[in-house]
Design a protein around this motif. Sequence first.
Motif, PDB file in Angstrom:
ATOM      1  N   ASN A  62      25.014  71.954   2.392  1.00 12.39           N
ATOM      2  CA  ASN A  62      25.354  70.924   3.376  1.00 12.39           C
ATOM      3  C   ASN A  62      26.760  71.114   3.945  1.00 12.39           C
ATOM      4  O   ASN A  62      27.606  70.242   3.847  1.00 12.39           O
ATOM      5  N   GLU A  63      27.001  72.276   4.516  1.00  9.78           N
ATOM      6  CA  GLU A  63      28.328  72.569   5.055  1.00  9.78           C
ATOM      7  C   GLU A  63      28.295  72.705   6.576  1.00  9.78           C
ATOM      8  O   GLU A  63      29.106  73.420   7.157  1.00  9.78           O
ATOM      9  N   GLU A  64      27.332  72.053   7.260  1.00 11.30           N
ATOM     10  CA  GLU A  64      27.171  72.257   8.705  1.00 11.30           C
ATOM     11  C   GLU A  64      28.455  72.001   9.496  1.00 11.30           C
ATOM     12  O   GLU A  64      28.760  72.721  10.425  1.00 11.30           O
ATOM     13  N   ASN A  68      22.749  80.028   1.601  1.00 10.24           N
ATOM     14  CA  ASN A  68      22.361  78.642   1.828  1.00 10.24           C
ATOM     15  C   ASN A  68      21.582  78.146   0.617  1.00 10.24           C
ATOM     16  O   ASN A  68      20.488  78.590   0.337  1.00 10.24           O
ATOM     17  N   ASP A  69      22.194  77.212  -0.083  1.00  8.58           N
ATOM     18  CA  ASP A  69      21.610  76.728  -1.336  1.00  8.58           C
ATOM     19  C   ASP A  69      20.758  75.478  -1.086  1.00  8.58           C
ATOM     20  O   ASP A  69      21.073  74.391  -1.546  1.00  8.58           O
ATOM     21  N   GLY A  70      19.683  75.665  -0.318  1.00 10.48           N
ATOM     22  CA  GLY A  70      18.766  74.549  -0.061  1.00 10.48           C
ATOM     23  C   GLY A  70      19.416  73.353   0.617  1.00 10.48           C
ATOM     24  O   GLY A  70      19.130  72.216   0.246  1.00 10.48           O
ATOM     25  N   ALA A  77      32.875  77.359   0.534  1.00 14.63           N
ATOM     26  CA  ALA A  77      32.720  77.317   1.985  1.00 14.63           C
ATOM     27  C   ALA A  77      33.386  76.096   2.604  1.00 14.63           C
ATOM     28  O   ALA A  77      33.378  75.932   3.815  1.00 14.63           O
ATOM     29  N   ASP A  78      33.988  75.235   1.789  1.00 17.93           N
ATOM     30  CA  ASP A  78      34.529  73.988   2.343  1.00 17.93           C
ATOM     31  C   ASP A  78      36.012  74.098   2.694  1.00 17.93           C
ATOM     32  O   ASP A  78      36.661  73.100   2.979  1.00 17.93           O
ATOM     33  N   LEU A  79      36.560  75.312   2.634  1.00 19.01           N
ATOM     34  CA  LEU A  79      37.960  75.571   2.972  1.00 19.01           C
ATOM     35  C   LEU A  79      38.939  74.890   2.029  1.00 19.01           C
ATOM     36  O   LEU A  79      40.094  74.664   2.378  1.00 19.01           O
TER      37      LEU A  79
HETATM   38  N1  UDP Z   1      27.578  74.240  -3.409  1.00 18.53           N
HETATM   39  C1  UDP Z   1      26.352  74.901  -3.508  1.00 18.53           C
HETATM   40  N2  UDP Z   1      25.312  74.281  -4.126  1.00 18.53           N
HETATM   41  C2  UDP Z   1      25.415  73.018  -4.672  1.00 18.53           C
HETATM   42  C3  UDP Z   1      26.681  72.376  -4.591  1.00 18.53           C
HETATM   43  C4  UDP Z   1      27.741  73.022  -3.961  1.00 18.53           C
HETATM   44  O1  UDP Z   1      26.209  76.029  -3.057  1.00 18.53           O
HETATM   45  O2  UDP Z   1      24.439  72.508  -5.196  1.00 18.53           O
HETATM   46  C5  UDP Z   1      28.707  74.921  -2.742  1.00 18.53           C
HETATM   47  C6  UDP Z   1      29.434  74.098  -1.692  1.00 18.53           C
HETATM   48  O3  UDP Z   1      28.875  74.276  -0.424  1.00 18.53           O
HETATM   49  C7  UDP Z   1      30.847  74.657  -1.752  1.00 18.53           C
HETATM   50  C8  UDP Z   1      30.990  75.056  -3.211  1.00 18.53           C
HETATM   51  O4  UDP Z   1      29.675  75.186  -3.736  1.00 18.53           O
HETATM   52  O5  UDP Z   1      30.996  75.810  -0.954  1.00 18.53           O
HETATM   53  C9  UDP Z   1      31.782  74.045  -4.015  1.00 18.53           C
HETATM   54  O6  UDP Z   1      31.164  72.768  -3.936  1.00 18.53           O
HETATM   55  P1  UDP Z   1      31.996  71.430  -3.735  1.00 18.53           P
HETATM   56  O7  UDP Z   1      33.027  71.607  -2.693  1.00 18.53           O
HETATM   57  O8  UDP Z   1      31.009  70.342  -3.488  1.00 18.53           O
HETATM   58  O9  UDP Z   1      32.664  71.243  -5.159  1.00 18.53           O
HETATM   59  P2  UDP Z   1      34.185  70.824  -5.479  1.00 18.53           P
HETATM   60  O10 UDP Z   1      35.081  71.668  -4.633  1.00 18.53           O
HETATM   61  O11 UDP Z   1      34.281  69.393  -5.143  1.00 18.53           O
HETATM   62  O12 UDP Z   1      34.331  71.114  -6.951  1.00 18.53           O
END
Ligand code: UDP
Length: 335
Positions: A24-26, A54-56, A107-109
């Motif tokens: 969900n990174e659109e 893309n993880d679903g 992927a969330d920068l």
């Molecule tokens: N992500 C993924 N599958 C999931 C949950 C997260 O591929 O089921 C990816 C998400 O897109 C991101 C990375 O894993 O690129 C880290 O996730 P998130 O930012 O939600 O975790 P946090 O940084 O809060 O620990």
Amino acid sequence: MSVATLDRHDSMSPRLSVVAPCYNEEEGLPEFVRRVTETCVANVGASYEIVLVNDGSRDKTWSIMQNLSANDPHIVAINLSRNYGHQIALTSGLQNARGERILIIDADLQDPPELLAPMMEKMDEGADVVYGQRRKREGETLFKSLTAAIFYRVLRRLVDIEIPLDTGDFRLMTRRALDVLNSMPEQTRFIRGMVSWMGLKQVPLMYDRSARFAGETAYPLSKMVRLAFDAITGFSITPLRIASYLGVAMGGLSLVMVGYTLLSWMFGSAVAGWTSLTSIVLLIGSTQLMVLGMFGEYLGRMYIETKRRPLYVVDSVIGRAHIATEAALTQRAAS
Ligand code: UDP
Ligand code: MG
């Protein structure tokens, strides 16, 4: 390993693969790719690939990935059949990466792609793994920072190998380090722990973790707790030993108690039947705990065996180059 991998030999290996799992990174994905591309070009010219998994996702992440890939030959997009979770998504990306060096990044920068430059520098100096170590966490709740801090410290106490504190999966690895990681067949994957396990030269790069560019964390408390359990059970059989420790402690205590009940009986201050009953309860209770502890020891060993990890990783051999191959053969014969 029966995992589908893309053909590794269809072209020459790029100097760098960037691997990012996406769920969900659109909103942030185009900006992520823009910044990663910029930093790749600055560091390795055109010799790079960006592997997006893309993880679903439930949003438009996949169609955005398809577009990005259609317009840029550097972008490889992998679509998993459903949501498998961060660690498995990352694994699929790593198994399909072809680069000589591999950057793992979210992927969330939250991990600045620009840190590639100092990471490459440290790798030029001989490191096999350069991992990002967080100095501070921006835009994260006090609760998250606190639980993360506690978790890493508990983990350190329970686990035999050295897992660095405050470190996520953001890291640059050499091809040989990735090959070792990819050769570890375990199902429950706690990647930063597995990387620590393999040794070789691993150095930290301190950085400040930024806030998410867009979207929200997919790691709520429940997932964090599961990751914590994966980490602890994956790298430690200490919890299985708790029964042994308790059994020994209770055994000692019950001996004292049995002595006390016997004395009471001798001095006639005990109700009839109390002495024998108390002694039996105490002795059986502690015996059961000790036996459970023994079961735990064997279970723990079976658990370690079932992981089928490589027995060891050779860093280098001096003098007789063919020893390395011999070692690899022994390794295979043993497993
Ligand atoms: N992500 C993924 N599958 C999931 C949950 C997260 O591929 O089921 C990816 C998400 O897109 C991101 C990375 O894993 O690129 C880290 O996730 P998130 O930012 O939600 O975790 P946090 O940084 O809060 O620990
Ligand atoms: Mg994040």
